[in-house]
Every structure is written in C-alpha cells, then in structure tokens.
Design an enzyme around this catalytic site. Structure first.
Site, short mmCIF file in Angstrom:
data_model
loop_
_atom_site.label_atom_id
_atom_site.label_comp_id
_atom_site.label_asym_id
_atom_site.label_seq_id
_atom_site.Cartn_x
_atom_site.Cartn_y
_atom_site.Cartn_z
N HIS A 130 0.87 -1.18 0.00
CA HIS A 130 0.00 0.00 0.00
C HIS A 130 0.90 1.23 0.00
O HIS A 130 2.02 1.19 0.51
CB HIS A 130 -0.84 -0.05 1.29
CG HIS A 130 -1.95 0.94 1.37
ND1 HIS A 130 -1.75 2.25 1.72
CD2 HIS A 130 -3.29 0.80 1.17
CE1 HIS A 130 -2.93 2.87 1.74
NE2 HIS A 130 -3.87 2.02 1.42
N ASP A 207 2.51 -4.88 7.97
CA ASP A 207 1.27 -4.13 7.76
C ASP A 207 0.13 -5.13 7.84
O ASP A 207 -0.06 -5.94 6.93
CB ASP A 207 1.33 -3.43 6.39
CG ASP A 207 -0.01 -2.83 6.00
OD1 ASP A 207 -0.98 -2.93 6.78
OD2 ASP A 207 -0.10 -2.27 4.90
N GLN A 210 -5.20 -5.65 6.67
CA GLN A 210 -6.19 -6.55 6.08
C GLN A 210 -6.17 -7.93 6.72
O GLN A 210 -6.86 -8.83 6.26
CB GLN A 210 -5.97 -6.67 4.56
CG GLN A 210 -6.01 -5.35 3.81
CD GLN A 210 -7.39 -4.70 3.81
OE1 GLN A 210 -8.39 -5.34 4.14
NE2 GLN A 210 -7.44 -3.43 3.45
N LYS A 233 -11.10 -0.57 10.06
CA LYS A 233 -11.32 -1.73 9.19
C LYS A 233 -11.74 -2.96 10.00
O LYS A 233 -11.94 -4.03 9.45
CB LYS A 233 -10.04 -2.05 8.41
CG LYS A 233 -9.64 -0.97 7.40
CD LYS A 233 -8.46 -1.45 6.57
CE LYS A 233 -7.68 -0.32 5.92
NZ LYS A 233 -8.41 0.35 4.84
N CYS A 372 -4.83 2.39 -3.69
CA CYS A 372 -3.57 2.83 -3.06
C CYS A 372 -2.44 1.84 -3.29
O CYS A 372 -1.55 1.70 -2.46
CB CYS A 372 -3.75 3.13 -1.58
SG CYS A 372 -4.86 4.49 -1.27
#
Lengths: 420, 160
Positions: A130, A207, A210, A233, A372
C-alpha cells in the site's frame, strides 16, 4: 426420522442485525456492502460504546485526579489491554495508539528509520505494498542514503518467497511487508519471512490492516518487531489505529511527536521523556476512539477470529468461483480458498468506475480505482481495478445478487457497444 | 431491469465516443499542451491544441490522449470536437458553460447541442470530476504561458 433441510445458520445470520447501517436501501435496492477492505461497518455495541463514553465518562486522560478523568484513563488503558490481548502482545505497553496504520508506519519511519539507517543500508519492501508502506520509506531512503529493494510476484500473483530470500543480505536493515494484500488477496508467510530477516539481523514491520480484522494474528508467533493496523477496518471508529512494537525495540527508539503526555520532566531548554507507551502518544489522544476500538475488539473476540476467518473463506471461495463465470473477467491474485476475503478484477472494456456506478444503481457498494497500490497496478498492466471485499456479515445470497448485477452490467455495456 | 436509470448517464453517444473516439491523438503542430490527472481515481489526460496562428489564433484542432472511464474519455472526445474553430476566449467561455451544465446549471444552445449528452452527469455528483477533467486541462493548456514541466498537471479533485 428425517433430517431438517433448512440451511445451517451462518455467522452472518447471527450478526446481521447487529449492524444498523446494513438495514437500508440504496436506490430502492437493499444495500450490499462489499467495500470492507476500505472500511468496515460498525455494530451497535461499538456505536453504543462511543455514545456511552461521551455521555458518562468524557474527560482527559492521565492528567486529572477527579473521578471522570480516572474513569476515562481506566477505559483508555483497558482498551490498550484489549488490543494487546487481541494480537497477543507480551504486555499492554507494547501497544501505541495512533490515528491509523499509516501514522503508525510513519512513526517507525521517522523515529527509527531516519535515526538509524545509514547510506548503503537496505530496506526490503514488496511490490504489492500500500502507498502507506511505500512513501514513508521512500523519504527515509532519500534522506539517509538507504536503498529500497522490492520483492516481486510469482506467476500466480503471490509474493515470491525465493526472490525475497535472494534479496536478503548483511546490508538488510528492515523488511516491511503486508500480511494480506488489499489488491491481490494473497496471505503472505510473514512468520517465515520474519525468521529469515532476523537471521540477517534485520528488523521486521508487518502491515496487518487486512489481516487483524479477519483472522487470528499473533505478534509473538510471527516474531515481528513492529505490526500496524487500523481500527476502522475492524468494526472500530476512524481515528484509532495502533502500532505494536517489541518493548525493547520501542524503548530504544527516540520519541516521534513532542508535547504533553510524552514527557517525564520538562525544563525551558530540554526535557526527558516518558517510558513506553506514553513516549509515543504526545498530546491528548483519540480517547473516545481508542475506547471504542476496545469495544470493537470485544465484539470480534465474542465471535471468534478463527470463526470469522473460516466463514470468510467459504464466502470468498464462492465469490471466486462465481466471478469466474463472468465473460471477459480477469481475477487478480491466487485462487480461492488460499486467499483473503476480497477479489480485485477487471472486465475488459468496462472501466471499473463505470461498473461501480452501475452496481451502485443496484445498491451494491464496491471499490473502483487503484486501491492505493499504484505500483502494483502498473506491474499488473492495468490503471485501475474493481474490488469486492467481504466481511463476516456478508452472505452467499449477496454474492449471488452481485454476480447477477455484474452480468447485467456486462450485457448493458456490450449491448450499447454493439449498437454503436 | 435494475440498471434502467443509468441510461440517462450512459447515453448512446457517450458509449460510442468511448469505444470509437474521433479525436484521440496529438494535434500537430502543438501550440498548446497540458496534462490532467485525478490521483484518487487514476484518470489521466493529455490535451494538445494546434492554432491557426493568424490574427485571431483560432483553434485548428484539439486532441487528447489518456486513460479513464467512459465518461472521462467521451467528454474529452466531444470537447475536442466542440472547440474546433473557436478563438481562445470563446473556448474558455465554453469551458465555463460546460462546468456549469454538469452542475445542473443550464444547457448548450443548438450550435453546441452535442455537448448536452453530458447533462446526465449532473445526477451523479461523484462522476462530475470524470466529465470535467479534460475541460479543466484544456483551460490550463489555453492559459499556459510557460512551457510545461515534466511533473506539472492539473486536477479537479480538490476544487470541484
């Protein structure tokens, strides 16, 4: 005696009523929300926690001795404990509240990257990152003379682990990679990658934007040095995310933002700084949002992250299969079930923005654009894609309806094209 | 059919021009030139204008290159056609009229009625920037007095 023929009760059947926003119509059609990778919806328990905080406990934290301040402080620190337990951090002080994952990465880039890296040092990222895990490291590289290296994709559009191995060397100081790609949907072997990085003495940042909302993520099992995620999220509010860092790693980092809350003693000419986590939380934090994120963690844990992941795997397997029936479709990333609950795709001549407008007309919310991940889109040879991203409140019935409208959209565009 | 309403947006002409543009390319010799880009959606456009170089500097030909949705590409193709033969002040006036029309403020008189097929965009506020990026870029091209830098582009994402 015959067995009942009714379909088993799914996770979505149980939780659907918890989400007030899902009970509405868009353009006269029931809302189908498939943009969960951008942000998730919030259950009643989370909305109530936000209201209850402002109605009953609102005060600044770590400052006053009055009752409300004590209550707000206790609730804020309890939220930190909840997040720590969610990702299995060794102690609550290893969780720093940030505005979002982007701010958490920037914190590490500024406080650690700029002060530690030297010319010739290498930072390994992947091409599927991202923008939030690219831009800060581009700055760090430009200002320190460090060099960026990029892990490429396999032909199956997953992370190329062999290529990663070939990039590691004694100049590698940081490996910063996404656990679940927001575009490809692939699940990267981050524990294996962290172990490899550590054999070269490199630090590891994950990261987990998700992954944390959708599956069990265990920072001690991954053995990462840092891990970041965004609260919005994962059923939480906007404005609250977090940075996990190993205590010894965080303690060795200089502060990032200066101000109140992060200090020990302040003199006119100099200051000493608080211990972690306060050292990295300058100024009045997003108290209500952090406490509400704690409520979101409670909610997710009441459902069970393993149960959420298992249900989403059945959903995405269905979505992947049904998308395959659409003529002219190109689905990005690895085949289900070994993927996360999102699928990005292109549809020949039908531009994702036009598709998104048509789907919206039928009450279906998807994302169209570059998500992104512009460099990844360039590598995949497309300017933009459409993406359907699922969460545990979505259903097979919604997926079937989505496919039906998708087919209609393709027919709509091919029809007008042919007439022309 | 669920999608009936969007026919107001996706008029036949729009989809035709998206599929078979007439003004895609470069207008040579290039007298005016600018790039446009809407970073959040990724639409890109490059406008080139060739002038007659007489006392009125009328637009001989305008062309576009770029990538984007059918609304953005059809709008650029219709625009390139509409500005042919106009003086620069006339073309700039047309830009203003177009930007007004897609916000629901009036429509074009008969001599420019082809542009009225874009009127449906007014009902889709999130798509207005798709339709106006090329016009925004044309304005920048016509007003530009200095050579374009390699990274210069205009965007209408912040202002529209």
């Amino acid at each position: 005696m015959t067995l009942p023929t009714t379909a088993p009760v799914t996770l979505a059947d149980r939780v659907r009523a918890d989400f007030p926003i899902l009970a509405q119509s868009i353009h006269g059609q029931p809302l189908i929300y498939f943009d969960n990778a951008a942000t998730s919806q919030k259950p009643r328990a989370v909305l109530d926690a936000l209201t209850a905080y402002y109605e009953q406990d609102n005060a600044n934290v770590h400052r006053g001795v009055h009752t409300l301040s004590a209550r707000a402080t206790d609730a804020y620190e309890a939220a930190r404990q909840k997040v720590a337990r969610l990702v299995n951090a060794g102690r609550p002080a290893e969780i720093i509240f940030t505005r979002n994952a982007t701010e958490a990465i920037n914190l590490v880039a500024y406080a650690w990257g700029l002060t530690t890296l030297q010319p010739g040092d290498e930072i390994i990222l992947s091409v599927m990152e991202h923008h939030s895990n690219l831009v800060p490291w581009q700055w760090v590289a430009q200002r320190t003379g460090a060099r960026l290296r990029f892990i490429q994709l396999t032909p199956e559009e997953t992370l190329d682990l062999d290529h990663y191995r070939s990039l590691l060397n004694d100049r590698t100081r940081l490996v910063s990679v996404v656990q679940v790609s927001n575009t490809l949907g692939c699940i990267n072997p981050v524990a294996e990658m962290a172990a490899l990085a550590h054999t070269w003495g490199a630090k590891v940042l994950i990261d987990a934007c998700q992954s944390v909302p959708h599956m069990t993520v265990n920072v001690q099992a991954i053995d990462c040095d840092w891990l970041v995620a965004s609260g919005h999220k994962m059923c939480g509010p906007t404005g609250a995310g977090f940075l996990y860092g190993k205590a010894e790693v965080l303690r060795a980092m200089p502060p990032f933002l200066g101000g109140g809350e992060m200090i020990a003693d302040v003199y006119l000419e100099s200051s000493t700084y608080a211990n972690i986590p306060q050292r990295f939380e300058a100024g009045t934090p997003a108290i209500a949002e952090a406490i509400t994120l704690g409520a979101a963690v409670d909610y997710l844990q009441s459902l069970g992250l393993d149960a959420i992941h298992a249900y989403e795997e059945t959903l995405v397997t269905h979505l992947w299969k049904r998308l395959g029936e659409v003529p002219g479709i190109r689905r990005l990333g690895p085949a289900a079930p070994h993927r996360a609950g999102l699928v990005a795709f292109t549809l020949g001549d039908v531009h994702p923005h036009d598709l998104s407008t048509l789907l919206d007309e039928a009450g279906i919310a998807i994302r169209a654009g570059h998500h992104c991940t512009q460099p990844l889109h360039r590598i995949l040879g497309t300017q933009s894609t459409a993406r359907a991203s699922l969460y545990f409140y979505n259903t097979v019935v919604e997926i079937d309806r989505f496919i039906e409208v998708l087919q209609e959209s393709v027919a709509f565009f091919s029809g007008v094209f042919e007439e022309g | 059919m669920t999608l009936g309403n969007v026919r107001n947006l996706y008029q036949q002409v729009i989809v035709e021009r998206y599929k078979k543009p007439r003004f895609r390319g470069v207008a040579e010799p290039v007298h005016r030139h600018h790039r446009g880009h809407n970073p959040s959606c990724g639409d890109t456009i490059e406008i080139t204008v060739s002038l007659k170089l007489d006392d009125q500097n009328r637009i001989e030909r305008a062309c576009f290159e770029g990538e984007g949705c059918s609304i953005a590409m059809a709008s650029a193709d219709l625009m390139a056609e509409a500005v042919q033969g106009l003086t620069i002040p006339e073309a700039l006036h047309l830009v203003e009229q177009f930007q007004g029309m897609v916000k629901g403020e009036g429509s074009f008189p008969p001599e420019q009625r082809k542009l009225n097929v874009m009127q449906g965009v007014a009902q889709y506020p999130v798509r207005i920037k798709c339709a106006t990026l090329c016009w925004h870029t044309l304005k920048a091209a016509l007003e530009a007095s200095t050579p374009l830098g390699v990274s210069d582009f205009v965007s209408n994402e912040a202002t529209d």
